[in-house]
Design a protein around this motif. Structure first.
Motif, PDB file in Angstrom:
ATOM      1  N   ASN A   4       0.847  -1.180   0.000  1.00 27.61           N
ATOM      2  CA  ASN A   4       0.000   0.000   0.000  1.00 27.61           C
ATOM      3  C   ASN A   4       0.885   1.233   0.000  1.00 27.61           C
ATOM      4  O   ASN A   4       1.448   1.611   1.021  1.00 27.61           O
ATOM      5  N   LYS A   5       1.018   1.886  -1.162  1.00 26.26           N
ATOM      6  CA  LYS A   5       1.911   3.032  -1.293  1.00 26.26           C
ATOM      7  C   LYS A   5       1.495   4.185  -0.398  1.00 26.26           C
ATOM      8  O   LYS A   5       2.334   4.869   0.175  1.00 26.26           O
ATOM      9  N   GLY A   6       0.196   4.396  -0.270  1.00 28.03           N
ATOM     10  CA  GLY A   6      -0.279   5.474   0.593  1.00 28.03           C
ATOM     11  C   GLY A   6       0.134   5.274   2.034  1.00 28.03           C
ATOM     12  O   GLY A   6       0.548   6.212   2.717  1.00 28.03           O
ATOM     13  N   TRP A   7       0.034   4.049   2.506  1.00 30.77           N
ATOM     14  CA  TRP A   7       0.426   3.748   3.877  1.00 30.77           C
ATOM     15  C   TRP A   7       1.917   3.992   4.072  1.00 30.77           C
ATOM     16  O   TRP A   7       2.340   4.575   5.059  1.00 30.77           O
ATOM     17  N   ARG A   8       2.718   3.575   3.104  1.00 29.88           N
ATOM     18  CA  ARG A   8       4.169   3.761   3.205  1.00 29.88           C
ATOM     19  C   ARG A   8       4.526   5.232   3.263  1.00 29.88           C
ATOM     20  O   ARG A   8       5.430   5.633   3.986  1.00 29.88           O
ATOM     21  N   LYS A   9       3.821   6.067   2.494  1.00 30.28           N
ATOM     22  CA  LYS A   9       4.104   7.503   2.504  1.00 30.28           C
ATOM     23  C   LYS A   9       3.792   8.115   3.865  1.00 30.28           C
ATOM     24  O   LYS A   9       4.487   9.007   4.317  1.00 30.28           O
ATOM     25  N   ASN A  10       2.736   7.636   4.502  1.00 26.83           N
ATOM     26  CA  ASN A  10       2.328   8.180   5.794  1.00 26.83           C
ATOM     27  C   ASN A  10       3.072   7.565   6.976  1.00 26.83           C
ATOM     28  O   ASN A  10       3.014   8.088   8.079  1.00 26.83           O
ATOM     29  N   HIS A  11       3.734   6.441   6.776  1.00 23.98           N
ATOM     30  CA  HIS A  11       4.439   5.739   7.845  1.00 23.98           C
ATOM     31  C   HIS A  11       5.836   5.304   7.381  1.00 23.98           C
ATOM     32  O   HIS A  11       6.167   4.129   7.456  1.00 23.98           O
ATOM     33  N   PRO A  12       6.663   6.251   6.917  1.00 25.22           N
ATOM     34  CA  PRO A  12       7.943   5.842   6.323  1.00 25.22           C
ATOM     35  C   PRO A  12       8.869   5.128   7.295  1.00 25.22           C
ATOM     36  O   PRO A  12       9.631   4.258   6.891  1.00 25.22           O
ATOM     37  N   LEU A  13       8.826   5.463   8.572  1.00 25.81           N
ATOM     38  CA  LEU A  13       9.731   4.832   9.527  1.00 25.81           C
ATOM     39  C   LEU A  13       9.303   3.415   9.871  1.00 25.81           C
ATOM     40  O   LEU A  13      10.119   2.605  10.300  1.00 25.81           O
ATOM     41  N   GLU A  14       8.028   3.122   9.664  1.00 26.37           N
ATOM     42  CA  GLU A  14       7.513   1.788   9.983  1.00 26.37           C
ATOM     43  C   GLU A  14       7.679   0.811   8.827  1.00 26.37           C
ATOM     44  O   GLU A  14       7.520  -0.379   8.990  1.00 26.37           O
ATOM     45  N   TYR A  15       7.995   1.336   7.639  1.00 31.93           N
ATOM     46  CA  TYR A  15       8.112   0.485   6.456  1.00 31.93           C
ATOM     47  C   TYR A  15       9.455  -0.229   6.448  1.00 31.93           C
ATOM     48  O   TYR A  15      10.490   0.362   6.642  1.00 31.93           O
ATOM     49  N   SER A  16       9.405  -1.525   6.213  1.00 33.44           N
ATOM     50  CA  SER A  16      10.621  -2.326   6.111  1.00 33.44           C
ATOM     51  C   SER A  16      10.516  -3.180   4.866  1.00 33.44           C
ATOM     52  O   SER A  16       9.572  -3.957   4.725  1.00 33.44           O
ATOM     53  N   ALA A  17      11.479  -3.046   3.966  1.00 31.82           N
ATOM     54  CA  ALA A  17      11.434  -3.808   2.717  1.00 31.82           C
ATOM     55  C   ALA A  17      11.387  -5.301   2.996  1.00 31.82           C
ATOM     56  O   ALA A  17      10.692  -6.044   2.326  1.00 31.82           O
ATOM     57  N   GLY A  18      12.123  -5.766   3.992  1.00 34.03           N
ATOM     58  CA  GLY A  18      12.139  -7.190   4.320  1.00 34.03           C
ATOM     59  C   GLY A  18      10.778  -7.685   4.753  1.00 34.03           C
ATOM     60  O   GLY A  18      10.312  -8.725   4.290  1.00 34.03           O
ATOM     61  N   SER A  19      10.123  -6.959   5.619  1.00 33.80           N
ATOM     62  CA  SER A  19       8.819  -7.415   6.102  1.00 33.80           C
ATOM     63  C   SER A  19       7.773  -7.358   4.997  1.00 33.80           C
ATOM     64  O   SER A  19       6.911  -8.225   4.922  1.00 33.80           O
ATOM     65  N   GLU A  20       7.825  -6.358   4.126  1.00 33.02           N
ATOM     66  CA  GLU A  20       6.885  -6.280   3.010  1.00 33.02           C
ATOM     67  C   GLU A  20       7.123  -7.425   2.037  1.00 33.02           C
ATOM     68  O   GLU A  20       6.172  -8.014   1.539  1.00 33.02           O
ATOM     69  N   TYR A  21       8.378  -7.735   1.794  1.00 31.28           N
ATOM     70  CA  TYR A  21       8.707  -8.847   0.901  1.00 31.28           C
ATOM     71  C   TYR A  21       8.132 -10.143   1.460  1.00 31.28           C
ATOM     72  O   TYR A  21       7.500 -10.912   0.742  1.00 31.28           O
TER      73      TYR A  21
END
Length: 70
Positions: A4-21
């Motif tokens: 969810n790109k919108g979520w990533r934009k609003n929560h950049p510090l919570e985004y982890s490429a590993g966990s999304e993968y």
């Protein structure tokens, strides 16, 4: 939606490429399992499914080539 790109934009510090993968891989596994179950319930053979997949892929390749020629 797995990503969810919108979520990533609003929560950049919570985004982890590993966990999304990992989440995407889990969603893919769920999808494949559901396909296996539907094939089993309907008695769809691998050959029958492969034939339809080939037809659809061929059609899509022709569409892509047609777009590139335009």
């Amino acid at each position: 939606m797995a990503i969810n790109k919108g979520w990533r934009k609003n929560h950049p510090l919570e985004y982890s490429a590993g966990s999304e993968y990992e989440h995407i891989i889990e969603e893919m596994a769920d999808t494949v399992i559901m396909i296996w179950q539907i094939k089993y319930l309907l008695g769809v053979g691998e050959g029958e499914l492969s034939k339809i997949i080939e037809q659809k892929l061929d059609r899509q390749i022709k569409r892509i080539k047609g777009e590139n020629d335009a």
